[in-house]
Design a protein around this motif. Structure first.
Motif: not given
Length: 150
Positions: A104-120
């Motif tokens: 998390w600390d590295e992800m936050k520092q690099q402004s990285k996120g996750l995107l999940f997509w798919g059907p219901l």
């Protein structure tokens, strides 16, 4: 506070703790402004007890803050129980989400996120709630929402 039943007078004429044997008194230097030469001091037992009490109080305050943050995070109460520990199957999405939280600390520092997509019904909200709960446990403020709310 000094308890007489747990103390004794040592060879140095100071009161000592019967348990840890440390002095519960100390001599001040000659040039003390108040004219008092003898003062109270904590023995190891008291310092340890105070440290434990302080740690317990800090943990209690941390838990209260996490509970407040969790209350503010979720609009649906059922999301509070969605955690990585409660996950029945470690899917690739769950593994990536867990790795994201672990870094998390590295992800936050690099402004990285996750995107999940798919059907219901594929578990996107479940994974998001697992991430939110894991970050809340690390005392990170989180707000979970969905596109319907937006």
């Amino acid at each position: 506070m000094m308890e007489k039943e747990n103390t004794f007078i040592g060879k140095d004429d100071l009161i000592h703790c019967s348990v840890c044997k440390e002095p519960k008194q100390a001599w001040l230097p000659e040039n003390d402004l108040l004219g008092v030469r003898l003062r109270y001091r904590q023995c190891a037992c008291e310092r340890d007890a105070n440290a434990i009490e302080k740690a317990e109080q800090e943990e209690k305050e941390r838990r209260v803050q996490i509970a407040k943050n969790r209350q503010n995070c979720f609009d649906e109460a059922t999301m509070k129980n969605k955690t990585f520990a409660n996950t029945e199957e470690m899917t690739p999405a769950i593994c990536k989400a867990k790795k994201y939280v672990d870094n998390w600390d590295e992800m936050k520092q690099q402004s990285k996120g996750l995107l999940f997509w798919g059907p219901l019904g594929t578990g996107k909200t479940y994974v998001a709630a697992c991430i939110a709960n894991a970050l809340l446990e690390r005392n990170v403020t989180v707000k979970m929402t969905n596109f319907n709310t937006i």
